[in-house]
Design an enzyme around this catalytic site. Structure first.
Site, PDB file in Angstrom:
ATOM      1  N   VAL A  44       0.837  -1.200   0.000  1.00  0.00           N
ATOM      2  CA  VAL A  44       0.000   0.000   0.000  1.00  0.00           C
ATOM      3  C   VAL A  44       0.875   1.255   0.000  1.00  0.00           C
ATOM      4  CG1 VAL A  44      -1.713   1.328   1.279  1.00  0.00           C
ATOM      5  CG2 VAL A  44      -1.952  -1.149   1.098  1.00  0.00           C
ATOM      6  N   CYS A  45       1.885   1.266   0.851  1.00  0.00           N
ATOM      7  CA  CYS A  45       2.737   2.449   0.976  1.00  0.00           C
ATOM      8  C   CYS A  45       3.547   2.712  -0.286  1.00  0.00           C
ATOM      9  CB  CYS A  45       3.662   2.309   2.175  1.00  0.00           C
ATOM     10  SG  CYS A  45       2.780   2.276   3.741  1.00  0.00           S
ATOM     11  N   THR A  46       3.917   1.660  -0.993  1.00  0.00           N
ATOM     12  CA  THR A  46       4.643   1.851  -2.249  1.00  0.00           C
ATOM     13  C   THR A  46       3.773   2.597  -3.259  1.00  0.00           C
ATOM     14  OG1 THR A  46       5.922  -0.154  -1.854  1.00  0.00           O
ATOM     15  CG2 THR A  46       5.902   0.695  -4.099  1.00  0.00           C
ATOM     16  N   PHE A  49       3.568   6.359  -2.006  1.00  0.00           N
ATOM     17  CA  PHE A  49       4.754   7.160  -2.290  1.00  0.00           C
ATOM     18  C   PHE A  49       4.889   7.404  -3.792  1.00  0.00           C
ATOM     19  CE2 PHE A  49       7.728   7.620   1.440  1.00  0.00           C
ATOM     20  CZ  PHE A  49       6.751   7.428   2.387  1.00  0.00           C
TER      21      PHE A  49
END
Length: 217
Positions: A44-46, A49
């Site tokens: 999710v964080c990839t 960002f």
């Protein structure tokens, strides 16, 4: 005590993949967005960002610096940026803080003071480090949002909120629900009709306490 809107953000010295900064010096005379995540190399964080990287021109148009925060180290950040660029299709030119000692996470009230990271930790151990903070040039917190790990952040909304802040702060107006740039703004109920006329010119009275007008330049 948690960090609240209009509190001055702490001036921490931080290490990033692009060198060391004082947070206040990094912000300088700009707006700033500090956004955090619980671990590098997470799906999710990839994508998040990557979304921030795609918006580089939009941040610049608004005089806004962005800086990421992770509880992983500098070398992981550098390696992870290759994945971010692959997913987002744009280089991640912003710095990412290596908050391995949890100073930023605790100072911004994302983790309790007694928190620590166990050996073999998983993202669940730092799950609350998933916040967005919009900070003004005066170094004061203007807005914060916190998301669970399962819900990807909508950076179009972060951009819309930034536009709303830059449109209203110091202008004596507010924005209605679902406002976007170009829409009318709200005149505070504490301003009399006569004063509203003198300050804003024409306005529309929807309700005695709800009046709208063109956004100030």
């Amino acid at each position: 005590m948690g960090l609240r809107i209009n509190d001055t953000v702490p001036d921490l010295n931080v290490e990033t993949d692009q060198g060391s900064y004082s947070l206040h010096e990094f912000i300088g005379d700009s707006w700033a967005i500090l956004f955090s995540h619980p671990k590098d190399f997470t799906p999710v964080c990839t994508t998040e960002f990557g979304a921030v990287a795609q918006l580089a021109d939009e941040w610049e148009k608004r005089g806004t610096k962005v800086i990421g925060v992770s509880v992983d180290g500098v070398e992981d950040h550098k390696k992870w940026k290759g994945d971010i660029e692959k997913v987002g299709g744009a280089p991640a030119t912003f710095p990412i803080i290596a908050d391995t000692g949890l100073e930023v996470s605790k100072a911004f009230d994302m983790l309790p003071a007694e928190a620590y990271l166990p050996d073999g930790r998983t993202p669940a151990d730092s799950a609350t480090v998933r916040s967005v903070f919009i900070i003004g040039p005066d170094k004061k917190l203007k807005l914060s949002m916190t998301y669970p790990m399962t819900v990807g952040r909508n950076f179009a909304e972060v951009l819309r909120a930034l536009d709303g802040l830059q449109t209203t702060i110091g202008k004596g107006v507010a924005t209605p629900a679902n406002w976007n740039v170009g829409d009318d703004v709200i005149i505070p109920a504490t301003v009399s009709d006569a004063d509203a006329k003198a300050k804003f010119g024409e306005f529309t009275t929807v309700l005695p306490y709800l009046r709208t007008t063109k956004a100030p330049k």
